[in-house]
Every structure is written in structure tokens, then in C-alpha cells.
Design a protein around this motif. Structure first.
Motif, PDB file in Angstrom:
ATOM      1  N   ALA A  23     -23.345  10.239   3.959  1.00 42.73           N
ATOM      2  CA  ALA A  23     -23.344  10.235   2.600  1.00 42.73           C
ATOM      3  C   ALA A  23     -24.622  10.663   1.933  1.00 42.73           C
ATOM      4  N   GLY A  24     -25.773  10.421   2.594  1.00 42.18           N
ATOM      5  CA  GLY A  24     -26.860  10.979   2.086  1.00 42.18           C
ATOM      6  C   GLY A  24     -27.135  12.474   2.446  1.00 42.18           C
ATOM      7  N   LEU A  25     -26.853  12.965   3.213  1.00 43.25           N
ATOM      8  CA  LEU A  25     -26.847  14.589   3.371  1.00 43.25           C
ATOM      9  C   LEU A  25     -25.890  15.347   2.292  1.00 43.25           C
ATOM     10  N   VAL A  26     -24.744  14.428   2.246  1.00 46.08           N
ATOM     11  CA  VAL A  26     -23.663  15.123   1.097  1.00 46.08           C
ATOM     12  C   VAL A  26     -24.243  14.982  -0.066  1.00 46.08           C
ATOM     13  N   SER A  27     -25.148  14.140  -0.552  1.00 54.94           N
ATOM     14  CA  SER A  27     -25.642  14.079  -1.687  1.00 54.94           C
ATOM     15  C   SER A  27     -26.658  15.159  -1.907  1.00 54.94           C
ATOM     16  N   TYR A  28     -27.447  15.388  -0.964  1.00 48.95           N
ATOM     17  CA  TYR A  28     -28.344  16.523  -1.110  1.00 48.95           C
ATOM     18  C   TYR A  28     -27.655  17.784  -1.482  1.00 48.95           C
ATOM     19  N   LEU A  29     -26.389  18.250  -1.023  1.00 47.44           N
ATOM     20  CA  LEU A  29     -25.463  19.099  -1.277  1.00 47.44           C
ATOM     21  C   LEU A  29     -25.103  19.061  -2.670  1.00 47.44           C
ATOM     22  N   ARG A  30     -24.584  18.063  -3.088  1.00 55.29           N
ATOM     23  CA  ARG A  30     -23.884  17.951  -4.180  1.00 55.29           C
ATOM     24  C   ARG A  30     -25.008  18.194  -5.516  1.00 55.29           C
ATOM     25  N   ASN A  31     -26.467  17.942  -5.204  1.00 56.78           N
ATOM     26  CA  ASN A  31     -27.272  17.766  -6.145  1.00 56.78           C
ATOM     27  C   ASN A  31     -27.920  19.225  -6.300  1.00 56.78           C
ATOM     28  N   ASP A  32     -27.559  20.259  -5.436  1.00 56.91           N
ATOM     29  CA  ASP A  32     -28.026  21.546  -5.548  1.00 56.91           C
ATOM     30  C   ASP A  32     -27.121  22.471  -5.480  1.00 56.91           C
ATOM     31  N   ARG A  33     -27.210  23.508  -6.493  1.00 60.40           N
ATOM     32  CA  ARG A  33     -26.346  24.205  -6.885  1.00 60.40           C
ATOM     33  C   ARG A  33     -25.959  25.371  -5.895  1.00 60.40           C
ATOM     34  N   ARG A  34     -26.989  25.588  -5.194  1.00 59.40           N
ATOM     35  CA  ARG A  34     -26.898  26.835  -4.005  1.00 59.40           C
ATOM     36  C   ARG A  34     -26.191  26.153  -2.682  1.00 59.40           C
ATOM     37  N   THR A  35     -25.555  24.886  -2.717  1.00 54.39           N
ATOM     38  CA  THR A  35     -24.773  24.615  -1.733  1.00 54.39           C
ATOM     39  C   THR A  35     -23.278  23.874  -2.257  1.00 54.39           C
ATOM     40  N   ARG A  36     -22.598  23.948  -1.290  1.00 51.62           N
ATOM     41  CA  ARG A  36     -21.186  23.048  -1.653  1.00 51.62           C
ATOM     42  C   ARG A  36     -20.710  22.596  -0.335  1.00 51.62           C
ATOM     43  N   GLU A  37     -20.194  21.442  -0.163  1.00 51.28           N
ATOM     44  CA  GLU A  37     -19.585  20.974   1.043  1.00 51.28           C
ATOM     45  C   GLU A  37     -18.242  21.421   1.145  1.00 51.28           C
ATOM     46  N   VAL A  38     -17.948  21.692   2.405  1.00 51.37           N
ATOM     47  CA  VAL A  38     -16.502  21.982   3.121  1.00 51.37           C
ATOM     48  C   VAL A  38     -15.904  20.636   3.547  1.00 51.37           C
ATOM     49  N   PRO A  39     -14.927  20.342   3.260  1.00 51.02           N
ATOM     50  CA  PRO A  39     -14.229  19.190   4.054  1.00 51.02           C
ATOM     51  C   PRO A  39     -14.239  19.396   5.494  1.00 51.02           C
TER      52      PRO A  39
END
Length: 213
Positions: A23-39
């Protein structure tokens, strides 16, 4: 390896058996427009796969292949406690970055993912040292007794290739290296056959590109 020019957000898949870490790592992705999570069920679409473990060992490396077996897969590992795996084997499997879980910021995490996507890498100093020692030991115990370097090219092959690049004829190379012309041909064509090089120009290009000459 040529760098990939980023024209879109970096697609990142995250695997961790620890829900809080994930959850912590996913939050880093979601808070930065340069990255997005892949399911997780679309992990093959990721530019980088992040694998978070407490201890990196042989089973962790087995996990990498199970998660994504694409030959071009790139992994970034987040390690909580210690590293016990073979560093060279990890690199062979596509590990391009390692981060100690308690020693990086969100910005460092994102910057590392961007670096990996661009074809770069990032290893902690101690793991770099281990990798260099493994390469040195391989050179000393395996390659040198066979007259090879870490590139798989012998010193005399490098000598011949360098003189070819300088425009020397085979007869001139033979004179300079105190070989027969037949030996020079044997060395050059053996190198070209082994590395699947089409002609002398291709061989010279390979030598320059790989830093041999």
C-alpha cells in the motif's frame, strides 16, 4: 543499451506479500503523475515490476521468473532486511535496481523507476562490490584459464580487431603481431563466426560499440 525516451507515464506493477508495504509503494505511484500502477493480473504490461521482500534469497529470484517471464522484463527490488541472493544471477534475471526499504524517499523511489525504464540501473554500494567481485572471480577462475576476457573475446582477438579498425591489411597485421597471415585469418574469422558478425566492418563496429577497441 540504448536509452528509451519516455513519452508517457511509466507503468509499474508492484508485488509484495506484505499488504502494508504494498500500500505504501502504491501510494508513491499514485502521488506522482510520472507513474501509474498496473494491476497484478496485467503484470506483463508493466515497464518495471517492483518486488518487495524482507530477505532477498534464491527463492526471491525464482519468484521473479514466476511473476514475469518476458526476456526484456525489468525488476526493481525493495529489500527489508538483508540480501542473500546471488547478485549476478539477479542481474541476469532482469533486476536493475535494489532499494533498502527503510532508506529511500518517495522521490528516490520514483526516480529509480524512471532510471530503470530508461535502461539504467541502481544498486547499493555493497551489492555493487559483490557483483564486481563475482565478475572478477569468473574472469580469474573461468575465463582467464581459457584465454578469454569477460566479453568472451581473447586478448589476441582484440589486438587483431584493433589493427583491422586502423585499416591494416591482414599481411600487415601478421607482421606487426609476429603471426603468420594464416593465423591472423584464423583469429579474425573465428571471432566473426562465434559472435555472428557478417564481415570485417561489422566486427569493427561491434568492437567499438562494446568498448573492446
Amino acid at each position: 543499451m540504448p536509452q528509451q525516451v519516455l513519452t508517457d507515464t511509466v507503468r509499474v506493477a508492484i508485488h509484495s506479500p506484505d499488504a502494508i508495504v504494498r500500500a505504501g509503494l502504491v501510494s508513491y505511484l499514485r502521488n506522482d503523475r510520472r507513474t501509474r500502477e498496473v494491476p497484478p493480473d496485467r503484470i506483463g504490461e508493466a515497464d518495471v515490476v517492483v518486488v518487495a521482500v524482507d530477505v532477498a534469497d534464491a527463492s526471491s529470484l525464482d519468484l521473479l521468473t514466476g511473476l514475469c517471464d518476458k526476456p526484456e522484463a525489468r525488476f526493481a527490488m525493495v529489500v527489508g532486511k538483508r540480501w542473500q541472493a546471488d547478485v549476478a544471477a539477479a542481474v541476469d534475471l532482469g533486476v536493475r535496481a535494489v532499494l533498502w526499504r527503510d532508506s529511500f524517499s518517495p522521490e528516490t523511489f520514483i526516480r529509480t523507476l524512471l532510471t530503470v525504464t530508461e535502461g539504467g540501473g541502481s544498486l547499493p554500494a555493497d551489492l555493487q562490490g559483490t557483483l564486481m567481485e563475482q565478475v572478477s572471480r569468473t574472469q580469474r577462475e573461468v575465463l582467464s584459464p581459457r584465454g578469454l576476457t569477460a566479453s568472451g573475446v581473447s586478448p589476441r582477438e582484440v589486438d587483431v580487431l584493433r589493427l583491422v579498425a586502423e585499416g591494416e591489411e591482414l599481411s600487415e597485421i601478421a607482421t606487426r603481431l609476429s603471426y603468420s597471415e594464416r593465423t591472423v585469418k584464423y583469429i579474425l574469422y573465428g571471432l566473426m563466426k562465434r559472435l555472428h558478425l557478417r564481415n570485417r566492418a561489422h566486427a569493427v563496429s561491434y568492437g567499438i560499440r562494446t568498448g573492446l577497441i
